[in-house]
Design a protein around this motif. Structure first.
Motif, PDB file in Angstrom:
ATOM      1  N   VAL A  21       0.883  -1.264   0.120  1.00 36.78           N
ATOM      2  CA  VAL A  21       0.069  -0.091   0.119  1.00 36.78           C
ATOM      3  C   VAL A  21       0.981   1.231   0.130  1.00 36.78           C
ATOM      4  O   VAL A  21       0.704   2.167  -0.838  1.00 36.78           O
ATOM      5  CB  VAL A  21      -1.004  -0.116   1.154  1.00 36.78           C
ATOM      6  CG1 VAL A  21      -1.641   1.274   1.209  1.00 36.78           C
ATOM      7  CG2 VAL A  21      -1.762  -1.230   1.286  1.00 36.78           C
ATOM      8  N   TYR A  22       1.765   1.439   0.992  1.00 39.29           N
ATOM      9  CA  TYR A  22       2.687   2.402   1.039  1.00 39.29           C
ATOM     10  C   TYR A  22       4.111   1.874   1.684  1.00 39.29           C
ATOM     11  O   TYR A  22       3.909   1.121   2.771  1.00 39.29           O
ATOM     12  CB  TYR A  22       1.959   3.802   1.588  1.00 39.29           C
ATOM     13  CG  TYR A  22       1.679   3.880   2.833  1.00 39.29           C
ATOM     14  CD1 TYR A  22       2.650   4.162   3.877  1.00 39.29           C
ATOM     15  CD2 TYR A  22       0.376   3.326   3.478  1.00 39.29           C
ATOM     16  CE1 TYR A  22       2.388   4.187   5.297  1.00 39.29           C
ATOM     17  CE2 TYR A  22       0.026   3.368   4.676  1.00 39.29           C
ATOM     18  CZ  TYR A  22       0.694   3.763   5.670  1.00 39.29           C
ATOM     19  OH  TYR A  22       0.625   3.894   6.906  1.00 39.29           O
ATOM     20  N   ILE A  23       4.998   2.937   1.690  1.00 39.79           N
ATOM     21  CA  ILE A  23       6.428   2.699   2.528  1.00 39.79           C
ATOM     22  C   ILE A  23       6.580   4.124   3.043  1.00 39.79           C
ATOM     23  O   ILE A  23       6.671   4.984   2.156  1.00 39.79           O
ATOM     24  CB  ILE A  23       7.498   2.129   1.476  1.00 39.79           C
ATOM     25  CG1 ILE A  23       7.152   0.917   0.799  1.00 39.79           C
ATOM     26  CG2 ILE A  23       8.659   1.899   2.272  1.00 39.79           C
ATOM     27  CD1 ILE A  23       7.998   0.487  -0.221  1.00 39.79           C
ATOM     28  N   LYS A  24       6.736   4.153   4.283  1.00 41.58           N
ATOM     29  CA  LYS A  24       6.889   5.339   4.836  1.00 41.58           C
ATOM     30  C   LYS A  24       8.103   5.599   5.525  1.00 41.58           C
ATOM     31  O   LYS A  24       8.590   4.603   6.396  1.00 41.58           O
ATOM     32  CB  LYS A  24       5.641   5.784   5.643  1.00 41.58           C
ATOM     33  CG  LYS A  24       5.794   7.112   6.362  1.00 41.58           C
ATOM     34  CD  LYS A  24       4.271   7.441   6.864  1.00 41.58           C
ATOM     35  CE  LYS A  24       4.303   8.912   7.387  1.00 41.58           C
ATOM     36  NZ  LYS A  24       5.200  10.081   7.021  1.00 41.58           N
ATOM     37  N   ALA A  25       8.761   6.588   5.369  1.00 43.06           N
ATOM     38  CA  ALA A  25      10.282   6.854   6.202  1.00 43.06           C
ATOM     39  C   ALA A  25       9.850   7.452   7.483  1.00 43.06           C
ATOM     40  O   ALA A  25       8.985   8.097   7.754  1.00 43.06           O
ATOM     41  CB  ALA A  25      11.157   7.651   5.169  1.00 43.06           C
ATOM     42  N   ASP A  26      10.868   6.920   8.576  1.00 43.77           N
ATOM     43  CA  ASP A  26      10.538   7.569   9.691  1.00 43.77           C
ATOM     44  C   ASP A  26      12.397   7.634  10.400  1.00 43.77           C
ATOM     45  O   ASP A  26      12.656   6.424  10.752  1.00 43.77           O
ATOM     46  CB  ASP A  26      10.048   6.605  10.617  1.00 43.77           C
ATOM     47  CG  ASP A  26       9.853   6.791  12.155  1.00 43.77           C
ATOM     48  OD1 ASP A  26      10.335   8.202  12.440  1.00 43.77           O
ATOM     49  OD2 ASP A  26       9.479   6.239  12.920  1.00 43.77           O
ATOM     50  N   GLY A  27      13.118   8.191   9.868  1.00 46.53           N
ATOM     51  CA  GLY A  27      14.592   8.758  10.339  1.00 46.53           C
ATOM     52  C   GLY A  27      14.936   7.502   9.489  1.00 46.53           C
ATOM     53  O   GLY A  27      15.082   7.525   8.194  1.00 46.53           O
ATOM     54  N   ASN A  28      16.000   6.555  10.075  1.00 45.11           N
ATOM     55  CA  ASN A  28      16.674   5.604   9.357  1.00 45.11           C
ATOM     56  C   ASN A  28      15.972   4.224   9.343  1.00 45.11           C
ATOM     57  O   ASN A  28      16.393   3.138   8.857  1.00 45.11           O
ATOM     58  CB  ASN A  28      18.022   5.363   9.989  1.00 45.11           C
ATOM     59  CG  ASN A  28      19.194   6.324   9.960  1.00 45.11           C
ATOM     60  OD1 ASN A  28      18.989   7.078   8.718  1.00 45.11           O
ATOM     61  ND2 ASN A  28      19.829   6.538  11.152  1.00 45.11           N
ATOM     62  N   TYR A  29      14.644   4.445   9.459  1.00 42.91           N
ATOM     63  CA  TYR A  29      13.675   3.296   9.293  1.00 42.91           C
ATOM     64  C   TYR A  29      12.677   3.488   8.465  1.00 42.91           C
ATOM     65  O   TYR A  29      12.563   4.599   7.908  1.00 42.91           O
ATOM     66  CB  TYR A  29      12.849   2.876  10.928  1.00 42.91           C
ATOM     67  CG  TYR A  29      13.793   2.746  11.979  1.00 42.91           C
ATOM     68  CD1 TYR A  29      14.427   1.233  11.934  1.00 42.91           C
ATOM     69  CD2 TYR A  29      14.389   3.653  12.511  1.00 42.91           C
ATOM     70  CE1 TYR A  29      15.318   1.143  13.001  1.00 42.91           C
ATOM     71  CE2 TYR A  29      15.274   3.293  13.707  1.00 42.91           C
ATOM     72  CZ  TYR A  29      15.764   1.957  13.900  1.00 42.91           C
ATOM     73  OH  TYR A  29      16.581   1.706  14.958  1.00 42.91           O
TER      74      TYR A  29
END
Length: 126
Positions: A21-29
């Motif tokens: 569905v989606y890929i969301k960035a969270d810093g280095n993750y």
């Protein structure tokens, strides 16, 4: 069916591309969210996933929105410029049933770009 294989130092994950569905960035993750509700966190930056996607046959089904998220266009249901959100959903076996719903916050500028791009693609389809 096309597959994406994601390798980390201790993990190998094989994901059907049309289930992303989606890929969301969270810093280095990055959080990878699937149609079945599963969410997997990877210790990779978004550009790593973008490289995977660019090598796919169906790479055009994905679009990077701003600096923090890559979305599968087929699951976008609402782009809300006022609330600065994208709402995703997918159709169940019965066309009138909408499956899992996800809403994510995105910057206004990135949403405007997505909004315009989706309108242009719609015009080309007609």
């Amino acid at each position: 069916m096309e597959w994406m294989i994601i390798k980390t130092s201790n993990l190998l994950v094989r994901v059907a591309v049309d289930e992303i569905v989606y890929i969301k960035a969270d810093g280095n993750y990055c959080d990878l969210v699937l149609t079945n509700g599963q969410k997997r966190r990877f210790t990779s930056q978004l550009h790593v996933f973008e490289n995977h996607i660019n090598s796919l046959k169906n790479a055009d089904m994905f679009i990077r929105v701003g600096r923090s998220i890559i979305v599968n266009k087929q699951y976008i249901r609402i782009i809300d410029l006022y609330d600065q959100t994208i709402t995703f959903g997918y159709l169940q076996a019965k066309p009138e049933e909408l499956g899992s719903i996800y809403t994510v916050k995105v910057s206004r500028d990135a949403l405007k770009v997505l909004f315009e791009r989706m309108l242009k693609e719609r015009e080309h389809e007609q």
